[in-house]
Design a protein around this motif. Structure first.
Motif, PDB file in Angstrom:
ATOM      1  N   LEU A  84       0.820  -1.211   0.000  1.00 42.53           N
ATOM      2  CA  LEU A  84       0.000   0.000   0.000  1.00 42.53           C
ATOM      3  C   LEU A  84       0.855   1.262   0.000  1.00 42.53           C
ATOM      4  N   PHE A  85       1.993   1.206   0.700  1.00 40.36           N
ATOM      5  CA  PHE A  85       2.849   2.382   0.796  1.00 40.36           C
ATOM      6  C   PHE A  85       3.337   2.837  -0.579  1.00 40.36           C
ATOM      7  N   PHE A  86       3.586   1.883  -1.470  1.00 40.15           N
ATOM      8  CA  PHE A  86       4.054   2.232  -2.807  1.00 40.15           C
ATOM      9  C   PHE A  86       2.911   2.312  -3.822  1.00 40.15           C
ATOM     10  N   LEU A  87       1.927   1.439  -3.656  1.00 39.07           N
ATOM     11  CA  LEU A  87       0.890   1.342  -4.671  1.00 39.07           C
ATOM     12  C   LEU A  87      -0.100   2.496  -4.612  1.00 39.07           C
ATOM     13  N   THR A  88      -0.513   2.880  -3.406  1.00 40.87           N
ATOM     14  CA  THR A  88      -1.535   3.920  -3.280  1.00 40.87           C
ATOM     15  C   THR A  88      -1.095   5.245  -3.883  1.00 40.87           C
ATOM     16  N   PRO A  89       0.110   5.769  -3.554  1.00 37.66           N
ATOM     17  CA  PRO A  89       0.523   7.025  -4.190  1.00 37.66           C
ATOM     18  C   PRO A  89       0.648   6.914  -5.711  1.00 37.66           C
ATOM     19  N   VAL A  90       1.097   5.738  -6.199  1.00 39.91           N
ATOM     20  CA  VAL A  90       1.230   5.575  -7.649  1.00 39.91           C
ATOM     21  C   VAL A  90      -0.140   5.616  -8.325  1.00 39.91           C
ATOM     22  N   THR A  91      -1.108   4.889  -7.756  1.00 44.33           N
ATOM     23  CA  THR A  91      -2.451   4.872  -8.336  1.00 44.33           C
ATOM     24  C   THR A  91      -3.087   6.254  -8.303  1.00 44.33           C
ATOM     25  N   VAL A  92      -2.973   6.935  -7.173  1.00 42.86           N
ATOM     26  CA  VAL A  92      -3.527   8.293  -7.074  1.00 42.86           C
ATOM     27  C   VAL A  92      -2.815   9.223  -8.043  1.00 42.86           C
ATOM     28  N   GLY A  93      -1.490   9.050  -8.194  1.00 43.86           N
ATOM     29  CA  GLY A  93      -0.743   9.879  -9.143  1.00 43.86           C
ATOM     30  C   GLY A  93      -1.223   9.688 -10.569  1.00 43.86           C
TER      31      GLY A  93
END
Length: 304
Positions: A84-93
């Protein structure tokens, strides 16, 4: 989104609340600034998505292989937190890149920062819980017992928080109503695909492994699509649209105003009857004499 901000827990926590870790988790991991579900159907879809997501996080093979493994659940939760730490910011980006044509990132700065705080808070709690259990093995009997009690409290706190966050997905609904189902879908697939690629079926046969490993992400995806479809058809909320361009949504269920009597009526009735009562065969027309805007386009122009 509104400019008015409330406190994180809206005063829902007391000293006695800390005797029940699940209540603390529900207050901490569902802050007051997260919008509630728009209608009961969306709420039911969200709950189904939460159950399927929990199965993906814990691992249904844990039960198939012969029982619930507490340590394995903590490890899975820690792995999910790292994802989640890496995936969430990438998806939101990626979504911010999609929205750039109709709005700016500055318009979403406050809810984005709040969601990031919630994400970091949960990851910190998970790592702290794992650290407490691991460090208790290096101490004597009495410190180990104390750390075990603290670790158990933290474990229940984290598990309840994970269930709560599976619904609001780190408050991302404050950014866009379609972000929670999107993030849940991406996360569950990312956690399931590596097991299939590496062939790590956890002792299950090929058929059973595929069924159990893919069952949760497929279910989450189906429920997420239904949730986003309902948001689009009923409220005009589209994933590809910048939140600032979306129509206003109701803050909650419509208020039901009880029928009002005559403002100057007597508790026992008017002593001379109702002088302005309609004729029995010609009742007054009910509703708004000028029509309802909501009936034409499904939206209240004043955001009600």
């Amino acid at each position: 989104m509104t400019s008015a901000r409330r406190s994180w827990t809206a005063g829902s926590l007391t000293v006695r609340s800390f005797l029940k870790p699940h209540k603390v988790a529900w207050a901490v991991f569902h802050p007051a600034w997260i919008p509630e579900a728009l209608d009961p159907t969306v709420e039911r879809l969200k709950r189904g998505r939460v159950v399927a997501g929990a199965v993906a996080a814990v691992g249904v093979y844990t039960f198939v292989e012969g029982g619930f493994a507490f340590e394995e659940m903590l490890e899975n939760t820690a792995i999910a937190s790292a994802v989640l730490f890496f995936l969430t910011p990438v998806t939101v980006g990626v979504m911010l890149f999609v929205w750039r044509r109709t709005g700016t990132v500055r318009q979403l700065k406050r809810p984005l920062v709040d969601s990031l705080k919630l994400l970091l808070l949960f990851i910190g709690c998970v790592l702290t819980t794992v650290g407490v259990f691991r460090s208790s093995e290096t101490f004597g009997l009495v410190p180990r017992m104390l750390l075990t009690l603290v670790g158990l409290w933290m474990a229940f706190f984290v598990m309840a928080g994970a269930v709560r966050l599976s619904g609001n997905f780190f408050g991302s609904a404050a950014v866009h109503r379609c972000l929670p189902p999107l993030l849940a879908t991406v996360t569950t697939w990312l956690m399931a695909v590596p097991d299939l690629i590496t062939g790590d079926l956890h002792g299950l046969s090929l058929t059973m492994g595929i069924v159990f490993i893919l069952g949760a992400p497929v279910t989450v995806t189906g429920l997420a699509l239904l949730e986003m479809r309902r948001l689009k058809r009923r409220y005009g909320i589209r994933l590809a649209a910048h939140p600032a361009t979306l129509p206003p949504t109701p803050a909650g269920p419509p208020l039901r105003v009880p029928p009002q009597g005559h403002p100057y009526g007597h508790p026992q009735g008017h002593p001379y009857g109702q002088p302005y009562a309609p004729h029995p065969g010609q009742p007054y027309p009910q509703g708004n004499p000028y029509g309802s805007y909501r009936a034409h386009n499904g939206q209240n122009p004043y955001g009600g």
